[in-house]
Design a protein around this motif. Structure first.
Motif, PDB file in Angstrom:
ATOM      1  N   ARG A   1     -29.670  16.180  27.349  1.00  0.00           N
ATOM      2  CA  ARG A   1     -31.056  16.183  27.820  1.00  0.00           C
ATOM      3  C   ARG A   1     -32.003  16.741  26.763  1.00  0.00           C
ATOM      4  NH1 ARG A   1     -30.463  18.911  33.524  1.00  0.00           N
ATOM      5  NH2 ARG A   1     -29.386  20.230  32.090  1.00  0.00           N
ATOM      6  N   THR A   2     -31.575  17.815  26.110  1.00  0.00           N
ATOM      7  CA  THR A   2     -32.414  18.403  25.071  1.00  0.00           C
ATOM      8  C   THR A   2     -32.523  17.475  23.874  1.00  0.00           C
ATOM      9  OG1 THR A   2     -31.725  20.600  25.788  1.00  0.00           O
ATOM     10  CG2 THR A   2     -32.774  20.435  23.644  1.00  0.00           C
ATOM     11  N   ALA A   3     -31.418  16.886  23.460  1.00  0.00           N
ATOM     12  CA  ALA A   3     -31.457  15.944  22.332  1.00  0.00           C
ATOM     13  C   ALA A   3     -32.346  14.752  22.668  1.00  0.00           C
ATOM     14  CB  ALA A   3     -30.048  15.483  21.978  1.00  0.00           C
ATOM     15  N   ALA A   4     -32.268  14.268  23.885  1.00  0.00           N
ATOM     16  CA  ALA A   4     -33.117  13.147  24.300  1.00  0.00           C
ATOM     17  C   ALA A   4     -34.580  13.566  24.343  1.00  0.00           C
ATOM     18  CB  ALA A   4     -32.679  12.636  25.663  1.00  0.00           C
ATOM     19  N   PHE A   5     -34.843  14.810  24.737  1.00  0.00           N
ATOM     20  CA  PHE A   5     -36.209  15.328  24.760  1.00  0.00           C
ATOM     21  C   PHE A   5     -36.839  15.240  23.372  1.00  0.00           C
ATOM     22  CE2 PHE A   5     -39.164  18.903  24.246  1.00  0.00           C
ATOM     23  CZ  PHE A   5     -40.022  18.700  25.307  1.00  0.00           C
ATOM     24  N   PHE A   6     -36.073  15.627  22.360  1.00  0.00           N
ATOM     25  CA  PHE A   6     -36.604  15.579  20.991  1.00  0.00           C
ATOM     26  C   PHE A   6     -36.582  14.160  20.435  1.00  0.00           C
ATOM     27  CE2 PHE A   6     -35.581  20.150  21.053  1.00  0.00           C
ATOM     28  CZ  PHE A   6     -36.822  20.619  20.697  1.00  0.00           C
ATOM     29  N   ARG A   7     -35.500  13.445  20.671  1.00  0.00           N
ATOM     30  CA  ARG A   7     -35.373  12.106  20.097  1.00  0.00           C
ATOM     31  C   ARG A   7     -36.407  11.135  20.668  1.00  0.00           C
ATOM     32  NH1 ARG A   7     -30.057   8.551  19.387  1.00  0.00           N
ATOM     33  NH2 ARG A   7     -30.871   7.301  17.690  1.00  0.00           N
TER      34      ARG A   7
END
Length: 112
Positions: free
Chosen positions: A52-58
């Protein structure tokens, strides 16, 4: 010599903070790509909070939620002060730990 106008000083401070946040966001976008690639290459299941965090940034969701970016930046600064000496083997474990912290902050702030 005259002191600077308070409005000019305010705009300089804001510009400095915006630059720091932009650099932080670019750094985290790069690491989000690295984390997702690392999990894909090693055929590992990525934990939900890290994803979720990686998707938030990506997905650059921080551009729509600037308050969240500021909270994550503040947490990152606090996290760096707590870190022990980093070795090469620990990097992705530490990034996963950092992203888990970010996920908790995003969830608490209602940004997920």
């Amino acid at each position: 010599m005259r002191s600077r106008d308070p409005i000019v000083r305010y705009h300089e401070l804001v510009r400095h903070e915006q630059k720091a946040l932009q650099e932080f966001a670019a750094y985290e976008v790069e690491w989000a790509d690295n984390v997702l690639t690392w999990h894909r290459i090693h055929k590992l299941d990525i934990p939900d909070d890290v994803y979720r965090t990686a998707a938030f940034f990506r997905n650059r969701e921080f551009s729509r939620k600037p308050e969240a970016l500021w909270l994550l930046y503040a947490e990152c600064q606090k996290w760096y002060k707590e870190l022990p000496l980093i070795t090469g083997e620990m990097k992705f474990d530490l990034v996963a730990d950092r992203y888990k912290r970010y996920a908790r902050i995003l969830e608490k702030g209602g940004f997920d």
